[in-house]
Design an enzyme around this catalytic site. Sequence first.
Site, PDB file in Angstrom:
ATOM      1  CE  LYS A 127       1.400   0.276   4.186  1.00 47.46           C
ATOM      2  NZ  LYS A 127       2.590   1.132   4.230  1.00 47.46           N
ATOM      3  CG  ASP A 208       4.800   5.836   3.338  1.00 51.71           C
ATOM      4  OD1 ASP A 208       5.161   5.770   4.528  1.00 51.71           O
ATOM      5  OD2 ASP A 208       5.228   5.071   2.467  1.00 51.71           O
TER       6      ASP A 208
END
Length: 358
Positions: A127, A208
């Site tokens: 991700k 992030d």
Amino acid sequence: MTQDRPVDADAAADGTAGAVLPAPRTPSPREAPALNWGVMAPGGIAAHFTETLQKHTGQQVVAVGSRDAGRARAFADRFGIATAHGRYADLVENDEVDIVYVASPHSAHFEHAMQAIEAGRHVLVEKAFTRNAREAEQLIDAARERGVFLMEAMWTRFLPHIDVVRQVLGSGLLGEVHTVTADHGQQMDPDPAHRLFAPELAGGALLDLGVYPVSFASMVLGPFASVTAVGTKTFTGVDGQASIVVTTGSGAHGVLNTTLFARTPTSASISGSRARLEIDGPFYGAARIRLIGRDNELLDTFVPPRRDGGMSYQAAEAARCIGAGRLESDLMPLAETLDIMRVLDGVRRDLEVTFPGE
């Protein structure tokens, strides 16, 4: 353990009297079918993933790939991996590899995952899934056309304490959920060479760090009806901080924050008409959960079984799905991953942040 206390008439009336948090149903990662993994891009997150698989699962990392053959060999030697490839193409074409773990920067997720999909490999992508929703949609379409498993590596989704949260939500114990809060902030030194400050690597707080609270709110609330964000850019032009308010069709709100400028509590809460859950920081790891009543009384506490090896659960989920012939996970469905990418796109539009090449 449930706290000893007098039975409150209001608690009895709203169904929280004697409430006990359920035990997690999460299978041991060691019980999942063993797959042969190839690791693409041997950086820090790849090292953590590989170490976790070797310590906590029966999965086998059989190959590593990098654009730098020396870097691939050093990683292979460090972890006792049989094969080191100096080209990503060689990694995805290695017939010993069942599934590829994509651990490159966000800017390269689409390219690298697509390479693996086109080679007929199952794929677990770090991700945030891609830079944007357009790339995510193309990956999903390609995986379905090729008939391979694809999943976003949102490791939080697969942890035992999150299964406790899911059970509580499904039981109705909290009543009608009205508010979700979550934050993820880390204080990062301003360094233009660091990937989080680099526009060309799709840096910034949102992809992030912010993906964690956004994904958590999506899991709890379901699809968002509206998303509004304000933020502050870094000196390199990527997002440094974002505060996000999401709403649902029923009127529930999510209040979410992410930042590169300060260390935040990294906690989360789910507040309903009967009770609330408070999840300690970091909520995205193996975190303690408290069930709190309407009068702010502690009803119960769940302490997770361990605080290491968290990434093993996502690998085990991928292995179980693939062993069962499934092409995606119910715990992190591809449609929801795509919705989350659309939300992140919208936040970046509000913040006027774009990446080179978009």
